[in-house]
Design an enzyme around this catalytic site. Structure first.
Site, PDB file in Angstrom:
ATOM      1  CD  GLU A 273      -0.185  -0.322   1.760  1.00  0.00           C
ATOM      2  OE1 GLU A 273      -0.001  -1.606   2.210  1.00  0.00           O
ATOM      3  OE2 GLU A 273      -0.191   0.672   2.350  1.00  0.00           O
ATOM      4  CB  CYS A 307      -1.712  -8.569   0.370  1.00  0.00           C
ATOM      5  SG  CYS A 307      -2.986  -7.601   1.038  1.00  0.00           S
TER       6      CYS A 307
HETATM    7  P1  NAD Z   1       1.001  -7.150 -10.043  1.00  0.00           P
HETATM    8  O1  NAD Z   1       2.216  -6.540  -9.403  1.00  0.00           O
HETATM    9  O2  NAD Z   1       1.214  -8.306 -11.157  1.00  0.00           O
HETATM   10  O3  NAD Z   1      -0.069  -6.089 -10.714  1.00  0.00           O
HETATM   11  C1  NAD Z   1      -0.434  -5.151  -9.685  1.00  0.00           C
HETATM   12  C2  NAD Z   1      -0.478  -3.678 -10.558  1.00  0.00           C
HETATM   13  O4  NAD Z   1       0.871  -3.378 -10.844  1.00  0.00           O
HETATM   14  C3  NAD Z   1      -1.265  -3.994 -11.716  1.00  0.00           C
HETATM   15  O5  NAD Z   1      -2.090  -2.872 -11.918  1.00  0.00           O
HETATM   16  C4  NAD Z   1      -0.214  -3.946 -12.903  1.00  0.00           C
HETATM   17  O6  NAD Z   1      -0.815  -3.612 -14.105  1.00  0.00           O
HETATM   18  C5  NAD Z   1       0.690  -2.857 -12.226  1.00  0.00           C
HETATM   19  N1  NAD Z   1       2.191  -2.945 -12.740  1.00  0.00           N
HETATM   20  C6  NAD Z   1       2.675  -3.944 -13.097  1.00  0.00           C
HETATM   21  N2  NAD Z   1       3.880  -3.553 -13.649  1.00  0.00           N
HETATM   22  C7  NAD Z   1       4.096  -2.199 -13.523  1.00  0.00           C
HETATM   23  C8  NAD Z   1       5.183  -1.310 -13.724  1.00  0.00           C
HETATM   24  N3  NAD Z   1       6.099  -1.684 -14.286  1.00  0.00           N
HETATM   25  N4  NAD Z   1       4.645  -0.001 -13.600  1.00  0.00           N
HETATM   26  C9  NAD Z   1       3.625   0.244 -13.101  1.00  0.00           C
HETATM   27  N5  NAD Z   1       2.588  -0.501 -12.673  1.00  0.00           N
HETATM   28  C10 NAD Z   1       2.676  -1.867 -12.851  1.00  0.00           C
HETATM   29  O7  NAD Z   1       0.118  -7.850  -8.823  1.00  0.00           O
HETATM   30  P2  NAD Z   1      -1.182  -8.729  -8.639  1.00  0.00           P
HETATM   31  O8  NAD Z   1      -0.852  -9.995  -9.225  1.00  0.00           O
HETATM   32  O9  NAD Z   1      -2.137  -7.996  -9.329  1.00  0.00           O
HETATM   33  O10 NAD Z   1      -1.608  -8.768  -7.432  1.00  0.00           O
HETATM   34  C11 NAD Z   1      -0.929  -9.887  -6.362  1.00  0.00           C
HETATM   35  C12 NAD Z   1      -0.033  -8.946  -5.525  1.00  0.00           C
HETATM   36  O11 NAD Z   1      -0.331  -7.933  -4.866  1.00  0.00           O
HETATM   37  C13 NAD Z   1       0.432  -9.991  -4.388  1.00  0.00           C
HETATM   38  O12 NAD Z   1       1.951  -9.822  -4.251  1.00  0.00           O
HETATM   39  C14 NAD Z   1      -0.181  -9.351  -3.261  1.00  0.00           C
HETATM   40  O13 NAD Z   1       0.485  -9.661  -1.899  1.00  0.00           O
HETATM   41  C15 NAD Z   1      -0.028  -8.057  -3.523  1.00  0.00           C
HETATM   42  N6  NAD Z   1      -1.060  -7.157  -2.825  1.00  0.00           N
HETATM   43  C16 NAD Z   1      -0.633  -6.419  -1.759  1.00  0.00           C
HETATM   44  C17 NAD Z   1      -1.594  -5.693  -1.009  1.00  0.00           C
HETATM   45  C18 NAD Z   1      -1.250  -4.800   0.239  1.00  0.00           C
HETATM   46  O14 NAD Z   1      -1.905  -4.069   0.603  1.00  0.00           O
HETATM   47  N7  NAD Z   1       0.028  -4.928   0.666  1.00  0.00           N
HETATM   48  C19 NAD Z   1      -2.914  -5.712  -1.370  1.00  0.00           C
HETATM   49  C20 NAD Z   1      -3.221  -6.355  -2.273  1.00  0.00           C
HETATM   50  C21 NAD Z   1      -2.487  -7.222  -3.356  1.00  0.00           C
END
Ligand code: NAD
Length: 500
Positions: A273, A307
Site C-alpha cells: 500500500e 496517501c
Molecule cells: P516510509 O516509506 O518512509 O516508511 C514506512 C514504513 O516503512 C516505516 O515503518 C519504515 O520504518 C518502513 N521501512 C522503511 N524502509 C524499510 C525497509 N528497507 N524495509 C522494511 N521497512 C522499511 O513512509 P512514511 O513517510 O512513514 O509514510 C508516508 C508514505 O506512505 C507516503 O508515500 C504515503 O502515500 C504512503 N502511505 C500509503 C498508504 C496506502 O494505503 N497506500 C497509506 C498511508 C501512507
C-alpha cells in the site's frame, strides 16, 4: 478534551494518556506476550511543539527473534480456534477501542500532529474494521466447483497462513495496523507489527489494548506482537525472514520497491500500500460548492499527508477562474495551528524534513514555470514550532512538469486547466501512481466514462466525492507504483489465507 486537558502541556497530556494505557515514559518497544527491548533508545518528540513525550527501547536482533518465535507459537493454537471464536476476540478488541477512543485519538494528535477530529476518526476506522472482521469470521467461504471426473467433488477452501508482518507509515499510525490485524486475526493468522519509528507510542498503546483483551479472553496475547525499530534494521530483518509468509507494507514507493524485492527473492508474499498522486476532475456541470469543499478537505486535510490527499486538480477551462476564486477564498480561511485546539483544521507537518521537502518541491516546480498563487510559506511566531507549520499551497502548473508526477507529502495542490475530458483523463492517468481519483460532474456520460475501462486507472474512482479517505467495506488500495495491494473490505481477506 476537558478544561484541565486544555491547559496542560503536550508532554503532560501524553503522560496522562500513557498512565491510562499502562505505558511508561521509558518504555520497552517489543511485545512477544511480554514486554522487552534491549536495542537502542528512540526519543519521541511531538511535532506540535517539539516536546519530548517519551523514549522507547527498540528491538535488538534477539528481541526481534523472540517476537517472531512467540507469534509462531501463538499461531499453532490460534489457527485451531474456530473462526467465529476468533471473531469474538476481535469483537472484544473493537469494544475496548470504543472505550479508548478519546485517549487514543488524542495520542494520535500528539504523536502524529493530526487534528483531534482526524485522530478520533482514525480510531473509529479501527472500530469499524473490527466490526467488519467479526462478520467476516462467519463468512470465510470457499467454492464447490463441478468436477470433470465422475463421482468426484472438487472444492476450494481457505486456511490460515501463519505470521503476518505489518509495516506501517507514520500518517495512519493506528488504523493501518487494525485494517491488517483484525482481518488477519479472524483468518487465523497472528501478526508482528513494525510501526513507523515516527509513531511508536500510538503503536504501543494499541498493543497494550490488544494484550488486555487477549488476556481477558484467555487467548495467547502473542497473537498481536510488536517490534519497534527502524526500516533498515528491523524492517529489513522482517522482510527477509522466511518464517513470515506475508509482509503487508504501507509507506512510500521507495520502501515498497525494496520490500517487494526482498520478499520476492525468498518467494514470499507482499501486500503493498504505497504512495498516491491523486487527482480530481471538475467538469463544467459540477456542483461547485460540493467540489470546492471536497478539494479543500482532500488537499489540506491531514496537512496533505494522506496517501489519498488530492494533489492535482483538473478544472475545465469554462469554470477555471470561478473555481480558483472560490478555492483561494477557502484556503485563506484555513486555521493552521495546534492540532489539539478546537477550531484548528491543519496542524504541523510530521518533521522539519517534510517542510524542507515541500519547499524544495515548490522551488523546483517554479523553476519549471509553475506559479504559486497562494500559501506555501513557513509560519513563524510564538504559536508555531519553528520550521514545522506551513500554509497550504495552491500552484498553477502544467501536466508535463516533472514535479506533478511525484508525490510530495505536503499540502501542495497543482491546478491544471483542460478543454476536452479525454485529455484530462489522459493527463490524470499519466503519473506513475494509481491510488485514488474523482470526477465532479452532473453529466452521467462523463461519470460513466470516468468509471469505465477508458477512465481512471486508479484503485479507487469516485464520482462527486473527493479522493481522500476510504470506506471499510471496500477493498482499499491502488495500481501501478501504489503497489497493487488491497486491504480492508470486500474479498481482501483472501490475501491473508492460503487457498487449497
Ligand atoms: P516510509 O516509506 O518512509 O516508511 C514506512 C514504513 O516503512 C516505516 O515503518 C519504515 O520504518 C518502513 N521501512 C522503511 N524502509 C524499510 C525497509 N528497507 N524495509 C522494511 N521497512 C522499511 O513512509 P512514511 O513517510 O512513514 O509514510 C508516508 C508514505 O506512505 C507516503 O508515500 C504515503 O502515500 C504512503 N502511505 C500509503 C498508504 C496506502 O494505503 N497506500 C497509506 C498511508 C501512507
Amino acid at each position: 478534551m476537558t478544561a484541565r486537558g486544555k491547559s496542560m502541556t503536550v508532554t503532560a497530556r501524553a503522560r496522562r494518556i500513557f498512565r491510562k494505557f499502562g505505558i511508561s515514559a521509558d518504555q520497552a518497544g517489543v511485545f512477544s506476550g511480554k514486554w522487552h527491548g534491549r536495542g537502542t533508545w528512540l526519543e519521541k518528540r511531538s511535532p506540535i511543539d517539539g516536546s519530548l513525550i517519551g523514549r522507547v527501547r527498540q528491538a535488538s536482533p534477539a528481541d526481534y527473534d523472540a517476537a517472531v518465535r512467540a507469534a509462531r507459537g501463538a499461531f499453532l493454537a490460534w489457527r485451531d480456534l474456530p473462526a467465529p471464536k476468533r471473531g469474538e476476540v476481535v469483537r472484544c478488541l473493537g469494544q475496548a477501542l470504543r472505550e479508548a477512543k478519546e485517549d487514543l485519538g488524542a495520542l494520535v494528535g500528539i504523536e502524529a500532529g493530526k487534528i483531534l477530529a482526524e485522530g478520533l476518526g482514525e480510531v473509529q476506522e479501527m472500530i469499524d474494521i473490527c466490526d467488519f472482521a467479526v462478520g467476516l469470521s462467519r463468512q470465510l467461504h470457499g467454492l464447490t466447483i463441478a468436477s470433470e471426473r465422475k463421482d468426484h467433488r472438487m472444492m476450494e477452501q481457505w486456511h490460515p497462513l501463519g505470521v503476518v508482518g505489518i509495516i506501517s507509515a507514520f500518517n495512519f499510525p493506528v488504523a493501518v495496523w487494525s485494517w491488517n490485524s483484525a482481518v488477519a486475526a479472524v483468518c487465523g493468522d497472528t501478526t508482528l507489527w513494525k510501526p513507523s519509528e515516527k509513531t511508536p507510542f500510538t503503536a504501543i498503546a494499541c498493543i497494550k489494548i490488544a494484550e488486555r483483551v487477549c488476556r481477558e479472553c484467555r487467548v495467547d496475547p502473542a497473537v498481536f506482537c510488536l517490534v519497534v525499530g527502524d526500516g533498515s534494521s528491523v524492517g529489513e530483518r522482517m522482510t527477509s525472514d522466511r518464517r513470515i509468509p506475508l509482509v503487508s507494507a504501507t509507506g512510500s514507493v521507495r520502501m515498497g520497491r525494496r520490500v517487494a524485492e526482498v520478499v520476492g527473492k525468498r518467494l514470499g508474499r507482499s501486500l503493498l500500500e504505497l504512495g498516491g498522486n491523486n487527482g480530481i476532475i471538475i467538469a463544467p456541470s459540477a456542483d461547485l460548492g460540493l467540489a470546492v469543499r471536497a478539494v479543500l478537505f482532500g488537499a489540506a486535510g491531514t496537512a496533505g499527508q494522506r496517501c489519498t490527499t488530492t494533489r492535482r486538480l483538473f478544472i475545465h477551462e469554462s469554470i477555471y477562474d470561478r473555481v480558483v476564486r472560490r478555492l483561494r477564498k477557502a484556503y485563506a480561511q484555513i486555521p493552521v495551528g495546534n492540532p489539539l485546539d478546537e477550531g484548528t483544521l491543519m496542524g504541523p507537518l510530521i518533521d522539519s524534513a517534510a517542510v524542507a521537502g515541500m519547499q524544495r518541491a515548490l522551488v523546483a516546480v517554479v523553476a519549471e514555470g509553475a506559479r504559486v498563487i497562494q500559501g506555501g510559506e513557513i509560519l513563524k511566531g510564538r504559536r508555531y514550532r519553528p520550521g514545522h507549520y506551513v500554509r497550504p499551497c495552491i500552484v498553477e502548473a502544467r501536466a508535463d512538469m516533472t514535479l506533478i508526477h511525484e508525490e510530495t507529502f505536503a499540502p501542495i495542490l497543482y491546478l491544471l486547466r483542460y478543454r476536452r475530458l479525454a485529455d484530462a483523463v489522459r493527463d490524470h492517468n499519466a503519473v506513475p501512481q494509481g491510488l485514488s481519483s474523482a470526477i465532479f460532474t452532473n453529466d452521467l456520460r462523463e461519470a460513466e466514462l470516468f468509471l469505465s475501462a477508458r477512465g481512471s486507472d486508479c484503485g479507487i474512482a469516485n464520482v462527486n466525492i473527493g479522493t481522500s479517505g476510504a470506506e471499510i467495506g471496500g477493498a482499499f488500495g491502488g495500481e501501478k507504483d501504489t503497489g497493487g495491494g488491497r486491504e480492508s473490505g470486500s474479498d481482501a481477506w483472501k490475501a491473508y489465507m492460503r487457498r487449497q
